[in-house]
Design a protein around this motif. Structure first.
Motif, PDB file in Angstrom:
ATOM      1  N   THR A  37       0.867  -1.148  -0.303  1.00 42.81           N
ATOM      2  CA  THR A  37       0.235   0.118  -0.124  1.00 42.81           C
ATOM      3  C   THR A  37       0.994   1.401   0.068  1.00 42.81           C
ATOM      4  O   THR A  37       0.727   2.220  -1.117  1.00 42.81           O
ATOM      5  CB  THR A  37      -0.923  -0.137   1.158  1.00 42.81           C
ATOM      6  N   LYS A  38       1.682   1.003   1.088  1.00 41.31           N
ATOM      7  CA  LYS A  38       3.438   2.375   0.803  1.00 41.31           C
ATOM      8  C   LYS A  38       3.508   2.563  -0.088  1.00 41.31           C
ATOM      9  O   LYS A  38       3.590   3.531  -1.057  1.00 41.31           O
ATOM     10  CB  LYS A  38       4.072   1.771   2.567  1.00 41.31           C
ATOM     11  N   MET A  39       3.903   1.895  -0.772  1.00 37.64           N
ATOM     12  CA  MET A  39       4.432   1.303  -2.073  1.00 37.64           C
ATOM     13  C   MET A  39       3.917   2.480  -3.599  1.00 37.64           C
ATOM     14  O   MET A  39       4.392   3.307  -4.240  1.00 37.64           O
ATOM     15  CB  MET A  39       5.529   0.326  -2.669  1.00 37.64           C
ATOM     16  N   MET A  40       2.265   1.757  -3.110  1.00 37.48           N
ATOM     17  CA  MET A  40       1.400   2.189  -4.179  1.00 37.48           C
ATOM     18  C   MET A  40       1.043   2.812  -4.527  1.00 37.48           C
ATOM     19  O   MET A  40       1.310   4.201  -5.692  1.00 37.48           O
ATOM     20  CB  MET A  40       0.118   1.073  -4.610  1.00 37.48           C
ATOM     21  N   ASN A  41       0.953   3.628  -3.124  1.00 38.77           N
ATOM     22  CA  ASN A  41       1.147   5.794  -3.257  1.00 38.77           C
ATOM     23  C   ASN A  41       2.012   5.582  -3.753  1.00 38.77           C
ATOM     24  O   ASN A  41       1.795   7.059  -4.240  1.00 38.77           O
ATOM     25  CB  ASN A  41       0.259   5.843  -1.753  1.00 38.77           C
ATOM     26  N   PHE A  42       3.318   6.099  -3.201  1.00 39.29           N
ATOM     27  CA  PHE A  42       4.512   6.611  -3.660  1.00 39.29           C
ATOM     28  C   PHE A  42       4.668   6.536  -5.633  1.00 39.29           C
ATOM     29  O   PHE A  42       4.611   7.551  -5.947  1.00 39.29           O
ATOM     30  CB  PHE A  42       5.761   6.112  -3.496  1.00 39.29           C
ATOM     31  N   PHE A  43       4.426   4.771  -5.335  1.00 41.66           N
ATOM     32  CA  PHE A  43       3.876   4.919  -7.027  1.00 41.66           C
ATOM     33  C   PHE A  43       3.514   5.823  -7.692  1.00 41.66           C
ATOM     34  O   PHE A  43       3.674   6.052  -8.602  1.00 41.66           O
ATOM     35  CB  PHE A  43       4.337   3.157  -7.478  1.00 41.66           C
ATOM     36  N   ARG A  44       2.126   6.063  -7.390  1.00 43.12           N
ATOM     37  CA  ARG A  44       1.190   6.383  -7.765  1.00 43.12           C
ATOM     38  C   ARG A  44       1.385   7.713  -8.097  1.00 43.12           C
ATOM     39  O   ARG A  44       0.685   9.061  -8.784  1.00 43.12           O
ATOM     40  CB  ARG A  44      -1.087   6.100  -7.266  1.00 43.12           C
ATOM     41  N   HIS A  45       1.235   8.910  -7.190  1.00 41.33           N
ATOM     42  CA  HIS A  45       1.855  10.408  -6.557  1.00 41.33           C
ATOM     43  C   HIS A  45       3.250  10.103  -7.896  1.00 41.33           C
ATOM     44  O   HIS A  45       2.998  11.032  -8.650  1.00 41.33           O
ATOM     45  CB  HIS A  45       1.832  10.516  -5.119  1.00 41.33           C
ATOM     46  N   THR A  46       3.867   9.664  -7.833  1.00 43.79           N
ATOM     47  CA  THR A  46       5.122   9.809  -8.913  1.00 43.79           C
ATOM     48  C   THR A  46       5.057   9.230 -10.221  1.00 43.79           C
ATOM     49  O   THR A  46       5.208  10.671 -10.801  1.00 43.79           O
ATOM     50  CB  THR A  46       6.320   8.757  -8.085  1.00 43.79           C
ATOM     51  N   ALA A  47       3.975   8.924 -10.481  1.00 39.03           N
ATOM     52  CA  ALA A  47       3.696   8.837 -12.092  1.00 39.03           C
ATOM     53  C   ALA A  47       2.995  10.138 -12.164  1.00 39.03           C
ATOM     54  O   ALA A  47       3.715  10.216 -13.604  1.00 39.03           O
ATOM     55  CB  ALA A  47       2.664   7.459 -12.197  1.00 39.03           C
ATOM     56  N   PHE A  48       1.929  10.535 -11.454  1.00 41.95           N
ATOM     57  CA  PHE A  48       1.490  12.221 -12.266  1.00 41.95           C
ATOM     58  C   PHE A  48       2.122  12.603 -12.689  1.00 41.95           C
ATOM     59  O   PHE A  48       1.564  13.894 -12.244  1.00 41.95           O
ATOM     60  CB  PHE A  48      -0.272  11.788 -11.362  1.00 41.95           C
TER      61      PHE A  48
END
Length: 199
Positions: free
Chosen positions: A161-172
């Motif tokens: 969950t922490k990693m996906m939140n980071f990845f999602r925010h970073t992608a955008f």
């Protein structure tokens, strides 16, 4: 004007606090190097096998093994491990520039320009500059990353969950940077004034 981080939060639906929840735990110590290698390998296997030609074409000029190494070294460094990526790429020589909020290469002076933010890897936008980082591409990238996260059994649910939140925010964040880059093409930086006149 909204900052890139604010746009990333708006477009991703992930607050900055949630995006940088990875900073509250040393995920490298928790998960270990091999887990990050496995994640990046799974991710890029999916990317290079993607059924969408438009998405595969983004990576056509990349060597898969190098892409895997770049990604896992960046993840390790960003998530509490040693600075493998920066050391290998020798980022210590680069300096700041005001062009595009300190993120991109300076087209006028020819120098590599960076920002060293606690919450952003140096030159992350610049590194992705050659690629079309659109909303559609970000969503497709995230689709493969979610599948890769789900395939690596060594990553617990909270870390995912922490990693996906980071990845999602970073992608955008990268999408916002790409849009800024496109809007500011040809805008000179302060170093342009130091360049001798052609003649």
């Amino acid at each position: 004007m909204q900052s890139l981080q604010e746009k990333a939060s708006q477009w991703s639906g992930v607050s900055q606090d949630d995006a940088f929840g990875i900073d509250n735990t040393n995920l490298f110590q928790k998960l270990g190097l091999q887990t990050f290698i496995n994640l990046s390998t799974s991710f890029y296997n999916r990317v290079y096998d993607d059924e969408e030609e438009w998405f595969r074409s983004i990576f056509a000029n990349s060597i898969k093994e190098e892409a895997i190494q770049n990604q896992y070294e960046f993840f390790v460094q960003r998530m509490g491990g040693p600075p493998l990526y920066s050391q290998r790429k020798d980022l210590s020589k680069w300096r700041l520039c005001d062009r595009l909020n300190n993120y991109l290469d300076c087209q006028n002076c020819g120098r590599r320009c960076l920002t060293f933010s606690v919450r952003c890897h140096p030159a992350l936008i610049g590194r992705h500059r050659p690629f079309p980082v659109t909303h559609q591409a970000a969503e497709r990238w995230l689709h493969h990353m979610q599948q890769a996260l789900d395939s690596v059994t060594e990553i617990d649910a909270d870390s995912k969950t922490k990693m996906m939140n980071f990845f999602r925010h970073t992608a955008f964040f990268l999408v916002a940077g790409d849009e800024l880059k496109n809007r500011n093409q040809g805008v000179p930086c302060k170093h342009g004034a130091n360049k001798p006149a052609a003649g």
